[in-house]
Design an enzyme around this catalytic site. Structure first.
Site, PDB file in Angstrom:
ATOM      1  N   ARG A 177       0.824  -1.196   0.000  1.00  0.00           N
ATOM      2  CA  ARG A 177       0.000   0.000   0.000  1.00  0.00           C
ATOM      3  C   ARG A 177       0.869   1.261   0.000  1.00  0.00           C
ATOM      4  NH1 ARG A 177      -4.866   2.044  -1.439  1.00  0.00           N
ATOM      5  NH2 ARG A 177      -6.134   2.858   0.270  1.00  0.00           N
ATOM      6  N   THR A 232      -9.166   0.063 -10.180  1.00  0.00           N
ATOM      7  CA  THR A 232      -8.232  -0.932  -9.646  1.00  0.00           C
ATOM      8  C   THR A 232      -8.235  -2.055 -10.665  1.00  0.00           C
ATOM      9  OG1 THR A 232      -8.681  -0.401  -7.315  1.00  0.00           O
ATOM     10  CG2 THR A 232      -7.832  -2.568  -7.711  1.00  0.00           C
ATOM     11  N   GLU A 292      -6.049   4.004  -7.653  1.00  0.00           N
ATOM     12  CA  GLU A 292      -7.223   4.576  -6.985  1.00  0.00           C
ATOM     13  C   GLU A 292      -8.316   4.931  -7.983  1.00  0.00           C
ATOM     14  OE1 GLU A 292      -9.783   5.740  -3.873  1.00  0.00           O
ATOM     15  OE2 GLU A 292      -8.288   4.235  -4.236  1.00  0.00           O
ATOM     16  N   SER A 321      -7.859   0.438   2.889  1.00  0.00           N
ATOM     17  CA  SER A 321      -8.290  -0.038   1.578  1.00  0.00           C
ATOM     18  C   SER A 321      -9.397  -1.071   1.763  1.00  0.00           C
ATOM     19  CB  SER A 321      -7.105  -0.669   0.844  1.00  0.00           C
ATOM     20  OG  SER A 321      -7.520  -1.309  -0.349  1.00  0.00           O
ATOM     21  N   SER A 322     -10.101  -1.365   0.673  1.00  0.00           N
ATOM     22  CA  SER A 322     -11.067  -2.464   0.650  1.00  0.00           C
ATOM     23  C   SER A 322     -10.589  -3.627  -0.210  1.00  0.00           C
ATOM     24  CB  SER A 322     -12.415  -1.970   0.120  1.00  0.00           C
ATOM     25  OG  SER A 322     -13.000  -1.053   1.008  1.00  0.00           O
ATOM     26  N   GLY A 339     -13.082  -2.203  -7.613  1.00  0.00           N
ATOM     27  CA  GLY A 339     -14.396  -1.666  -7.311  1.00  0.00           C
ATOM     28  C   GLY A 339     -14.517  -0.849  -6.045  1.00  0.00           C
TER      29      GLY A 339
END
Length: 596
Positions: free
Chosen positions: A105, A408, A428, A474-475, A495
């Site tokens: 990240r 992404t 992003e 983040s997801s 997404g």
């Protein structure tokens, strides 16, 4: 994104060259499902998948193929990935039968403080658009170091060899498809504010036409030099100085109608950057081991918590409406806990063990009314033991929903030895910060807009506010599922925050609802993230929509949710690679030796 590779073109002019059938004898075609032996690759792009498969055919392993595929996506998916971004890498090592992960990240610069996205004149958050389109949103890239670390730890080839096929692809170009043109057109008004971005992606002032050949010789040269000099060229050398200069002083085009704020990143931030090999998250789901990435991403903890909640139910006996209702309610509850507790563990004490405990899951599950949807935002629970199934939430619900970019890209690879990779990488937003490094052919990220600009609820602790050196939450949810200690499934998706629900719904469809993996990937999606409305794709059946509305779900149309790349290990040593049949223009799945 590219439909095929364009061969034999001149290598001197960036952007779009005229395309003639004789210049493009053809390349790989997209197919959403492939089954066979010897290894597999799935991604959104046929050229990238073909490059990964070629690495496998030449004796490379899953890690080698993953990095080569990722580098190719930096060419054909430049608005979603590339050297200017970051990501999360999940790897199953067949020899040790263990799962390993890399947190690549991006990090905030040392000069970034908690008020970085607040207007000093008002004390209020700046408009989100101004955060995205600025040097201020550029975090220290993690992708190059992720590639280098993965190859050194588990690969069989060096970075130079892994980058070489992508460099050749950037040189010769790829054929522009509708998705690439549409993404360019959607970003035209901000791309044309940055001189090198407009020059590269808007040749002649317009998006490239479908069927033309898009070439990026600047990126080809960047890949070549990065392979020769190594990643220190970025983190301690000349390329890093160029990145810093570009972020601090965005190269505006004459007549630009936006003001791009200067960035805070400095060369010292690059020199201090390091990827982190983290212990993965793990939950036992109906006898399967589900592994994913731990914080700084919320993906593994949120998918894992929702699975734990669903495990308290007998989903195979449920009708479609009831099953969807429980899936949405489990996600709603898990997101409430995610927003309150998950952040960068170097800055926040994330109660990961509690969030993924069976006791906490039972406590949360008993809040689900089988006949009525909860009203969001629901409050978070208390993940600290003891758990008594008291069916009570603790704390104040979040007053607003975090904002996350939807772009992404994701890929999966597996080799003939059983090594498996699930890797999600990003810059992003679609198009990142819109800032291209002059002469280098890649966009810089806007990942720092993943921080909450201000506390979601005034007066309540927020784990995701900016801080020096901090990784924004983040997801991203790259996932590998083991059965009896060996790979069974690998999957992930782009997404934004819908990544979590996309991965969860595909797992639910495959593991509980009797769908094959291709069916689970293709199925219309619903996404509930503790928001006022549940997002639904157009293909959700009318009867299911009506049934959910009868239970109090507020539905909101979303034209497209996620873009999965996945694979499954079948009996007899076969592997099935699966990509999207239509979302994001359709994906590309391939195997080394088709059959079966």
């Amino acid at each position: 994104m590219a439909l095929c590779a364009a061969l034999g073109l001149a290598l001197t002019v960036p952007g779009v060259a005229s395309a003639h059938p004789a210049d493009r004898p053809g390349g790989p075609a997209k197919q959403p499902v492939a089954t066979g032996w010897g290894g597999a690759v799935a991604s959104v792009d046929a050229d990238a998948t073909a490059i990964g498969l070629d690495v496998l055919r030449r004796g490379g392993n899953a890690v080698d193929a993953a990095i080569a595929t990722a580098a190719a996506l930096g060419v054909t998916e430049p608005y979603s990935s590339g050297l200017g971004g970051g990501g999360y890498f999940v790897y199953y090592d067949a020899r040790s039968r263990t799962v390993k992960t890399i947190d690549g990240r991006e990090t905030a610069p040392a000069k970034m403080q908690q008020n970085a996205f607040l207007d000093p004149a008002t004390g209020l958050p700046i408009p989100f658009d101004q955060g995205v389109n600025s040097g201020l949103s550029v975090g220290v890239p993690g992708t190059p170091q992720t590639w280098n670390t993965a190859l050194r730890r588990w690969g069989t080839i060096g970075l130079r060899d892994a980058l070489r096929p992508a460099a050749a692809l950037a040189d010769r170009g790829f054929v522009v498809d509708r998705t690439f043109r549409d993404q360019t057109a959607a970003n035209q008004s901000r791309f044309d504010d940055i001189a090198p971005t407009a020059k590269l992606f808007l040749p002649g002032g317009q998006p490239p036409t479908v069927g033309s050949v898009f070439r990026n010789p600047d990126l080809a040269r960047t890949y070549d030099r990065l392979g020769r000099e190594g990643v220190d060229w970025l983190y301690r050398g000349g390329l890093g100085r160029e990145v810093v200069r570009t972020a601090q002083q965005p190269p505006m085009a004459p007549g630009a109608d936006r003001v791009f704020r200067p960035g805070l990143i400095e060369t010292g931030d690059l020199a201090r950057y390091g990827v982190i090999e983290r212990k993965p998250t793990r939950v036992d789901y109906r006898g399967l081991d589900v592994y994913s990435i731990a914080p700084s991403s919320s993906g593994g903890s949120t998918v894992g918590e929702a699975l734990d909640i669903l495990e308290t139910t007998d989903r195979r006996r449920m009708d479609d409406v009831t099953a969807a209702h429980y899936y949405l309610e489990a996600s709603r509850l898990a997101f409430a806990d995610r927003n309150r507790y998950v952040g960068d563990p170097a800055f926040v004490d994330v109660p990961l063990q509690g969030l993924l405990s069976d006791g906490f899951a039972k406590e949360r599950a008993c809040l689900i009314d089988p006949n009525r949807a909860a009203v969001s935002p629901v409050p978070p629970g208390d993940p600290t033991a003891p758990y008594d199934r008291r069916c009570a939430a603790s704390g104040t619900p979040e007053a607003s929903e975090p904002t996350e970019g939807l772009s992404t890209t994701h890929l999966v690879t597996a080799d003939r030895w059983g090594n498996t990779v699930s890797y999600t990488l990003t810059i992003e937003q679609t198009g990142g910060s819109a800032i291209t490094v002059p002469g280098r052919g890649f966009l810089l990220n806007n990942e720092l807009t993943d921080f909450d600009f201000a506390p979601l609820t005034p007066g309540v602790f927020d784990p995701n506010l900016p801080a020096p050196g901090k990784r924004p939450r983040s997801s991203i949810s790259p996932t590998i599922v083991l059965k009896d200690g060996r790979p069974f499934l690998a999957l992930g998706s782009p997404g934004g925050a819908t990544i979590v629900t996309t991965v969860l719904q595909v797992l639910d469809g495959r593991l509980d609802r009797g769908l094959t993996l291709p069916q689970a990937v293709a199925a219309p999606r619903l996404s509930q993230r503790n928001g006022a409305a549940t997002e639904v794709e157009p293909g959700v059946p009318a009867a299911l929509r009506a049934g959910l509305q009868d239970r109090g779900h507020v539905l909101k149309d979303n034209p497209e949710i996620g873009a999965v790349a996945a694979l499954e290990f079948l009996r007899g040593g076969r592997i099935q690679a699966v990509a999207e049949p239509t979302r994001r223009g359709g994906g590309a799945a391939g195997v080394v030796r088709p059959g079966g």
